[in-house]
Motif scaffolding. Structure first.
Motif, PDB file in Angstrom:
ATOM      1  N   GLU B  15       5.177 -10.280  33.307  1.00 54.65           N
ATOM      2  CA  GLU B  15       5.033 -10.322  31.741  1.00 54.65           C
ATOM      3  C   GLU B  15       3.640 -10.301  31.556  1.00 54.65           C
ATOM      4  OE1 GLU B  15       8.287 -13.688  30.953  1.00 54.65           O
ATOM      5  OE2 GLU B  15       6.649 -13.457  28.907  1.00 54.65           O
ATOM      6  N   GLU B  16       2.870 -10.851  32.096  1.00 57.52           N
ATOM      7  CA  GLU B  16       1.279 -11.078  31.872  1.00 57.52           C
ATOM      8  C   GLU B  16       0.689  -9.713  32.044  1.00 57.52           C
ATOM      9  OE1 GLU B  16       0.404 -15.291  33.538  1.00 57.52           O
ATOM     10  OE2 GLU B  16      -0.120 -13.860  34.837  1.00 57.52           O
ATOM     11  N   GLU B  17       1.314  -8.819  32.888  1.00 52.62           N
ATOM     12  CA  GLU B  17       0.870  -7.404  33.079  1.00 52.62           C
ATOM     13  C   GLU B  17       1.490  -6.557  32.030  1.00 52.62           C
ATOM     14  OE1 GLU B  17      -0.822  -5.484  35.885  1.00 52.62           O
ATOM     15  OE2 GLU B  17      -1.742  -7.297  36.072  1.00 52.62           O
ATOM     16  N   GLY B  18       2.321  -7.080  31.008  1.00 53.37           N
ATOM     17  CA  GLY B  18       2.975  -6.388  29.925  1.00 53.37           C
ATOM     18  C   GLY B  18       4.096  -5.518  30.397  1.00 53.37           C
ATOM     19  N   LEU B  19       4.970  -5.919  31.485  1.00 53.91           N
ATOM     20  CA  LEU B  19       5.862  -5.197  31.697  1.00 53.91           C
ATOM     21  C   LEU B  19       7.384  -6.010  31.799  1.00 53.91           C
ATOM     22  CD1 LEU B  19       4.302  -4.020  35.426  1.00 53.91           C
ATOM     23  CD2 LEU B  19       4.803  -2.573  33.178  1.00 53.91           C
ATOM     24  N   PHE B  20       8.454  -5.057  31.530  1.00 51.65           N
ATOM     25  CA  PHE B  20       9.866  -5.382  31.378  1.00 51.65           C
ATOM     26  C   PHE B  20      10.170  -5.641  32.941  1.00 51.65           C
ATOM     27  CE2 PHE B  20       9.514  -3.031  27.359  1.00 51.65           C
ATOM     28  CZ  PHE B  20       9.897  -4.158  26.678  1.00 51.65           C
ATOM     29  N   SER B  21      11.074  -6.688  33.172  1.00 52.91           N
ATOM     30  CA  SER B  21      11.878  -6.730  34.357  1.00 52.91           C
ATOM     31  C   SER B  21      13.299  -7.116  34.215  1.00 52.91           C
ATOM     32  CB  SER B  21      11.061  -7.656  35.428  1.00 52.91           C
ATOM     33  OG  SER B  21      11.003  -8.741  34.755  1.00 52.91           O
ATOM     34  N   LYS B  35       9.992  -1.542  36.102  1.00 52.00           N
ATOM     35  CA  LYS B  35       9.010   0.040  36.005  1.00 52.00           C
ATOM     36  C   LYS B  35       7.784  -0.051  35.442  1.00 52.00           C
ATOM     37  CE  LYS B  35      11.627   3.670  34.254  1.00 52.00           C
ATOM     38  NZ  LYS B  35      12.179   4.210  33.559  1.00 52.00           N
ATOM     39  N   CYS B  36       6.767   0.673  36.040  1.00 52.92           N
ATOM     40  CA  CYS B  36       5.544   0.771  35.484  1.00 52.92           C
ATOM     41  C   CYS B  36       5.028   2.296  35.567  1.00 52.92           C
ATOM     42  CB  CYS B  36       4.598  -0.009  36.640  1.00 52.92           C
ATOM     43  SG  CYS B  36       2.903  -0.251  36.063  1.00 52.92           S
ATOM     44  N   GLU B  37       4.623   2.603  34.382  1.00 51.17           N
ATOM     45  CA  GLU B  37       4.016   3.881  34.195  1.00 51.17           C
ATOM     46  C   GLU B  37       5.344   4.906  34.568  1.00 51.17           C
ATOM     47  OE1 GLU B  37       0.216   4.887  35.449  1.00 51.17           O
ATOM     48  OE2 GLU B  37      -0.660   3.363  34.057  1.00 51.17           O
ATOM     49  N   GLY B  38       6.436   4.452  34.310  1.00 56.71           N
ATOM     50  CA  GLY B  38       7.653   5.297  34.437  1.00 56.71           C
ATOM     51  C   GLY B  38       8.276   5.364  36.030  1.00 56.71           C
ATOM     52  N   ASP B 118      -1.209  -2.211  42.498  1.00 57.03           N
ATOM     53  CA  ASP B 118      -2.162  -1.337  42.705  1.00 57.03           C
ATOM     54  C   ASP B 118      -2.268  -0.530  43.978  1.00 57.03           C
ATOM     55  OD1 ASP B 118      -3.134  -0.933  39.949  1.00 57.03           O
ATOM     56  OD2 ASP B 118      -5.037  -2.128  40.315  1.00 57.03           O
ATOM     57  N   ARG B 121       1.031   1.505  44.399  1.00 52.93           N
ATOM     58  CA  ARG B 121       1.048   2.808  43.491  1.00 52.93           C
ATOM     59  C   ARG B 121      -0.048   3.640  44.212  1.00 52.93           C
ATOM     60  NH1 ARG B 121       1.060   0.436  38.009  1.00 52.93           N
ATOM     61  NH2 ARG B 121      -0.903  -0.860  38.739  1.00 52.93           N
ATOM     62  N   ASP B 122      -1.137   3.441  44.618  1.00 54.45           N
ATOM     63  CA  ASP B 122      -2.283   4.206  45.164  1.00 54.45           C
ATOM     64  C   ASP B 122      -1.647   4.718  46.286  1.00 54.45           C
ATOM     65  OD1 ASP B 122      -3.575   3.474  42.775  1.00 54.45           O
ATOM     66  OD2 ASP B 122      -4.835   2.147  43.835  1.00 54.45           O
TER      67      ASP B 122
END
Lengths: 152, 134
Positions: B15-21, B35-38, B118, B121-122
Motif C-alpha cells: 500500500e505504501e508503494e502505491g500498489l494494489f494487491s 502487479k507492479c508496472e504491469g 527492486d 525486478r532488476d
C-alpha cells in the motif's frame, strides 16, 4: 465518450498502481494523474482536446549539493545527452523535475508507458548522480585548496 | 501456528508503494498477488513454517531458448545478485525468480520491501537482457 484521463487512470490501475486524479479543471481541461512506482511519485499531465500527455517526476537535491548555477549547467548537459527528456530546476534549487512529452495518442502512450517511465527514471537518476559527483569533486577541490592555503 | 497474519505488514508495504494487491489464503498458505508496472508478483508464507516468507515472479522463456544458455545465465545471476534465486520451473518453460526470507516477526521485512522488489525486478530484467545478448 470517456475522458482520456479516466481511460489512462484505468490503464495505470490495471497495471497494479493506485492512481489519484488531481488538478482536474473541468471535463475538457487539463488533469494530473498521480501514481507511485519504485518509491517515486510520477505525474501524467493529460489534456483532453487536443489530446496531449506528459509524464514527469521530481528529484530532491541534497542540501549540500544545492549550487543553483552549477546544477542548472549540469542539468543542461544531461539533457543534451538523453535527448527529448527535459529538466527544470526549481527556483529555490531544492528539486528538479524531469519531463517527457508523450504526444497525443493514448494507445501509443499505453504501449510505451513503462518504457517512458523508465527513461524518466534513468534520466533523473543520471542527472542526480552527475550533480552529486560535481558537488563532491568541487567539495574535494575546495578542501584541497583550503589545506594548501593554510600551509602558506 | 501463532495466529499472526505474517503477510499483513507486507500488504501495508505494498500500500505504501502505491500498489494494489489481493489475498488468497487457504489451510496451507497465506498468499498475496500483486502487479507492479504491469508485471505480476506473489508473496507466500506457509502455515506450518511461519518464519519463512517468499516473494517472487515467474516469466515465460522465449521460444527456442537454449537450455544450456538459460542455465548459464541463471547461474551467473545466482552467483552475482543479492537476495534473488533464479530457477527453471514448469517443465522448463518458465523461469522463476524468488527472494526467500527467514523472519522472526512479520514487521522485519516491511522497511526492506522496496529494495527486495527492486532486486527481483532488476534480476528478471538482467536475465532477459543477457539471454538475448549475441
Amino acid at each position: 465518450m470517456p475522458l482520456l484521463r479516466d481511460e489512462l487512470a484505468r490503464f495505470i490501475q490495471s497495471e497494479g498502481h493506485r492512481v489519484e486524479i488531481a488538478a482536474a479543471q473541468g471535463p475538457s481541461e487539463r488533469a494530473e494523474l498521480l501514481f507511485r512506482t519504485r518509491g517515486y511519485v510520477f505525474s501524467v499531465l493529460v489534456r483532453e482536446a487536443p489530446p496531449q500527455f506528459e509524464i514527469a517526476t521530481a528529484y530532491e537535491i541534497p542540501p549540500w549539493a544545492r549550487e543553483r548555477a552549477q546544477n542548472a549547467t549540469t542539468l543542461a548537459g544531461v539533457a543534451t545527452d538523453v535527448g527529448d527528456v527535459r529538466f527544470t530546476l526549481a527556483p529555490n534549487g531544492k528539486t528538479f523535475v524531469v519531463n517527457l512529452d508523450c504526444g497525443g495518442d493514448l494507445a501509443e502512450l499505453q504501449r510505451s508507458f513503462w518504457t517512458s517511465v523508465g527513461r524518466l527514471r534513468e534520466a533523473g537518476v543520471a542527472a542526480l548522480e552527475r550533480i552529486l559527483d560535481r558537488s563532491e569533486s568541487r567539495a574535494a577541490a575546495n578542501k584541497f585548496i583550503e589545506s594548501l592555503t593554510r600551509k602558506e | 501456528m501463532d495466529g499472526i497474519d505474517r503477510l499483513a505488514p507486507l500488504e501495508t508495504a505494498l500500500e505504501e508503494e502505491g500498489l494494489f494487491s489481493t489475498r488468497d489464503d487457504d489451510d496451507d498458505a497465506l498468499r498475496i498477488a500483486f502487479k507492479c508496472e504491469g508485471d505480476r508478483y506473489f508473496i507466500v508464507s506457509y502455515r506450518d513454517d511461519p518464519n519463512f516468507v517468499m516473494m517472487g515472479s515467474g516469466w515465460s522463456l522465449p521460444e527456442g531458448a537454449e537450455r544450456e544458455r538459460v542455465m548459464r545465465v541463471m547461474n551467473a545471476l545466482n552467483a552475482r545478485k543479492k537476495f534473488v534465486k533464479a530457477a527453471l520451473w514448469e517443465e522448463e518453460n518458465d523461469v522463476l525468480f524468488t527472494v526467500e526470507l527467514c523472519l522472526t516477526t512479520p514487521e522485519e521485512a516491511r522497511p526492506h520491501f522496496g529494495r527486495l522488489l527492486d532486486a527481483l525486478r532488476d534480476t528478471a530484467a538482467e536475465f532477459f537482457v543477457e539471454l538475448r545478448a549475441p
